[in-house]
Design a protein around this motif. Structure first.
Motif, PDB file in Angstrom:
ATOM      1  N   ASN A  85       0.815  -1.225   0.000  1.00  0.00           N
ATOM      2  CA  ASN A  85       0.000   0.000   0.000  1.00  0.00           C
ATOM      3  C   ASN A  85       0.844   1.269   0.000  1.00  0.00           C
ATOM      4  O   ASN A  85       1.730   1.425   0.812  1.00  0.00           O
ATOM      5  CB  ASN A  85      -0.866   0.042   1.255  1.00  0.00           C
ATOM      6  CG  ASN A  85      -1.918  -1.016   1.217  1.00  0.00           C
ATOM      7  OD1 ASN A  85      -2.306  -1.483   0.153  1.00  0.00           O
ATOM      8  ND2 ASN A  85      -2.372  -1.438   2.371  1.00  0.00           N
ATOM      9  N   SER A  90      -3.395   0.932  -3.700  1.00  0.00           N
ATOM     10  CA  SER A  90      -3.329  -0.206  -2.795  1.00  0.00           C
ATOM     11  C   SER A  90      -2.441  -1.287  -3.406  1.00  0.00           C
ATOM     12  O   SER A  90      -2.123  -1.250  -4.589  1.00  0.00           O
ATOM     13  CB  SER A  90      -4.726  -0.749  -2.554  1.00  0.00           C
ATOM     14  OG  SER A  90      -5.196  -1.320  -3.746  1.00  0.00           O
ATOM     15  N   LEU A  92      -3.216  -4.288  -4.068  1.00  0.00           N
ATOM     16  CA  LEU A  92      -3.933  -5.011  -5.115  1.00  0.00           C
ATOM     17  C   LEU A  92      -3.898  -4.242  -6.429  1.00  0.00           C
ATOM     18  O   LEU A  92      -3.657  -4.818  -7.501  1.00  0.00           O
ATOM     19  CB  LEU A  92      -5.374  -5.225  -4.667  1.00  0.00           C
ATOM     20  CG  LEU A  92      -6.206  -6.061  -5.612  1.00  0.00           C
ATOM     21  CD1 LEU A  92      -5.780  -7.497  -5.532  1.00  0.00           C
ATOM     22  CD2 LEU A  92      -7.674  -5.936  -5.288  1.00  0.00           C
ATOM     23  N   ARG A  93      -4.098  -2.923  -6.344  1.00  0.00           N
ATOM     24  CA  ARG A  93      -4.123  -2.122  -7.564  1.00  0.00           C
ATOM     25  C   ARG A  93      -2.754  -2.132  -8.246  1.00  0.00           C
ATOM     26  O   ARG A  93      -2.655  -2.261  -9.463  1.00  0.00           O
ATOM     27  CB  ARG A  93      -4.551  -0.691  -7.246  1.00  0.00           C
ATOM     28  CG  ARG A  93      -4.760   0.166  -8.464  1.00  0.00           C
ATOM     29  CD  ARG A  93      -5.562   1.398  -8.141  1.00  0.00           C
ATOM     30  NE  ARG A  93      -6.949   1.109  -7.902  1.00  0.00           N
ATOM     31  CZ  ARG A  93      -7.862   1.018  -8.865  1.00  0.00           C
ATOM     32  NH1 ARG A  93      -7.523   1.206 -10.110  1.00  0.00           N
ATOM     33  NH2 ARG A  93      -9.102   0.746  -8.590  1.00  0.00           N
TER      34      ARG A  93
END
Lengths: 455, 127
Positions: A85, A90, A92-93
């Motif tokens: 993060n 984030s 995931l992104r």
């Protein structure tokens, strides 16, 4: 009718164009160069080589390896925090976006360096410079990330190290050879109380030191110098000019000694001698890599021992894995021979290994030397040509000495090695204290003194 | 988990705020959780995955205090009593210590769903 001003403009352009054409030398290639060009963007060091090809790679090489960590485990934690993060995106992104662009994110650390980088398609350079800038400047060192994602992986790494006798023996040999600093274990050992040393604040502090202007360099492959300069200048704007605390390690000093660790699964033995520093460092001895090639590791020819002295001597034990490595660091190096296999094989072949070094110290034939030099040169060049290794070496050279690693010079240095130099190195290795580490069945594995080494 | 709230809407409008403030004061008093020493975030139901994860992200001190407040409130409830007035939660103590974490976790879930449901269009022309 042409107006006067329009005519003037055309003339100006024509003049400029002809000047540009003259400026470009005839022999200069349109693109593609094998040597690194170093540069500086607002105090941030970077180097790039524009090798042709559709894939480029870019990495931050920070002087934040295990040697420089303030507490054990910090380097590993900082490595695992990369691409987590940030203030803007984030975890995931970051992963999904880089996946969609078609790229591979990679992080690893060595004893001296922490490498955070990516391999990607050439056109996506701006995106990845921005991503690396984000990792360096805007990562959120949140405690929950540490608890949820980083501690579990560190614990698994500890267990993996505990199960791997060869890695244990090598770590132990480095510890014997250099004590603190370079001798620091590269992975946290299984008995290290991680949470005592590694917490969100200590990692954030370490990051503020590792990602400060004097402690890292950006290295690109397949990236044009001008473009990299531009994007680095645009995205790396909030990098502190001074580290939070100084990343220090005293000048490496060789100690040597013997350590024996009892282990139930597997047997490994590492015999190590002082070696050479990196080409950008102070005590560069190209003969170390020649000696390593002469002793030999895994054969480069199938079904044959090749010209490797060690493999020829241990042909009776085909199950034995034997490898010679010349590890180079900024101010010191270690030439290590690793034996692993069944306890009896290791025990029986440890003495012949030392005998071969003795034989080399007393003389080597020209033919052997020529073979070893060719192999050493090939290995160095091949290693340096692979982008990953070259990036780390170049980055480390830039951070520590302000010089980029130039592959051509390494080749020349290996050419200049003579038989006397190799003999001298082998002789010194035997006269000084060796670092000997045995992990496994200690009832069978020999002591250093039994195989004829001084510790 | 995070309840819908009109607060941001009201806070932006001073005239509305002047009107709503006494009402909210009365409401908090009537809800009486402060008289049991609780905070508003202690009332969020725990039985959900997000809440479970959010509670794990509290610092050890916050987590301990939360359990303490709950046990004290439970004890009061059993005894059919309120806490002595000086132990009531003061309005300035009634901070939202859990809601930001829940909002963060919910944003994570939404983001994942968004990315999972994404349709990828390749640009026709080379960038």
């Amino acid at each position: 009718m042409l107006s006067r001003s329009a005519l003037g403009r055309h003339t100006q352009r024509a003049v400029r164009r002809s000047w540009q054409q003259q400026n470009r030398g005839l022999a200069a290639p349109a693109s593609g160069s094998f040597a690194y060009e170093a540069g500086d963007a607002q105090g941030i060091k970077f180097a790039s080589r524009d090798i042709p090809g559709p894939v480029a790679s870019l990495a931050i090489v920070a002087k934040a390896g295990t040697r420089y960590q303030a507490f054990p485990g910090l380097t590993e934690a900082l490595q695992l925090y990369a691409f987590k993060n940030t203030e803007r995106r984030s975890t995931l992104r970051i992963q999904r976006e880089s996946e969609l662009l078609g790229s591979a994110l990679q992080t690893y650390h060595s004893r001296e360096n922490l490498v955070v980088g990516a391999k990607f398609l050439r056109d996506d350079l701006p995106y990845f410079v921005e991503l690396l800038a984000e990792v360096a400047q805007q990562t959120k060192y949140a405690p929950h990330v540490l608890h949820e994602e980083i501690y579990p992986i560190m614990k698994l790494n500890q267990q993996a190290l505990l199960a791997n006798t060869t890695a244990m023996a090598q770590n132990s040999a480095f510890g014997l050879a250099f004590h603190r600093g370079l001798g620091e274990s590269i992975n946290a050992s299984s008995s290290l109380p991680i949470s005592k040393y590694v917490d969100a604040e200590s990692v954030a502090d370490f990051a503020a030191s590792a990602y400060a202007k004097p402690s890292f360099a950006i290295v690109g492959n397949g990236v044009a110098q001008g473009e990299l300069n531009k994007w680095v200048g645009e995205f790396f704007t909030d990098i502190p000019s001074q580290p939070a605390y100084k990343l220090e390690s005293q000048q490496s000093k060789y100690f040597g000694g013997e350590e024996r660790i009892s282990h139930g699964s597997g047997n490994s033995m590492v015999i190590a001698f002082p070696g050479s520093s990196s080409p950008t460092g102070s005590s560069y001895k190209p003969e170390a890599s020649v000696l390593a090639a002469l002793l030999g590791g895994p054969s480069s020819i199938k079904w044959s021992a090749g010209s490797s002295r060690l493999l020829q001597a241990t042909e009776a034990a085909p199950g034995l894995k034997i490898q010679t490595k010349s590890d180079i660091f900024s101010d010191a190096g270690l030439l290590s021979i690793t034996l692993s296999g069944s306890a009896n094989d290791v025990a029986k072949n440890a003495k012949p290994v030392v005998d071969i070094i003795k034989a080399i110290a007393s003389g080597i034939s020209n033919e052997d030397l020529a073979k070893a030099k060719a192999l050493a040169k090939f290995k160095e060049l091949e290693y340096g040509q692979s982008t990953q290794a070259a990036m780390e070496l170049t980055g480390a050279g830039l951070v520590q000495g302000g010089k980029a690693y130039q592959i051509d010079e390494v080749g020349k240095a290996v050419d200049s090695v003579t038989a006397e130099k190799v003999q001298q190195l082998a002789k010194e290795a035997l006269e000084n204290k060796a670092s000997v580490s045995a992990v496994g069945d200690l009832y069978v594995l020999p002591y250093a003194e039994e195989i004829g080494l001084r510790v | 988990m995070s309840q819908p709230s009109l607060a941001p809407y009201v806070l932006k409008r001073p005239w509305l705020m002047r009107w709503a403030k006494p009402l909210s004061k009365w409401y908090f008093d009537a809800a009486a959780y402060r008289k049991l020493g609780l905070r508003s975030d202690d009332l969020i139901p725990e039985e959900s995955e997000i809440m479970q994860r959010a509670m794990k992200r509290l610092t050890p001190k916050e987590s301990y205090d939360r359990v303490f407040r709950m046990r004290r409130a439970f004890q009061c409830s059993l005894a059919h009593q309120l806490l002595p007035k000086e132990e009531w939660t003061k309005p300035e103590e009634d901070i939202r210590y859990l809601s930001p974490i829940i909002a963060e976790l919910e944003a994570e879930v939404t983001e994942r769903q968004g990315l999972e449901a994404m349709v990828i269009n390749k640009p026709n022309t080379k960038r």
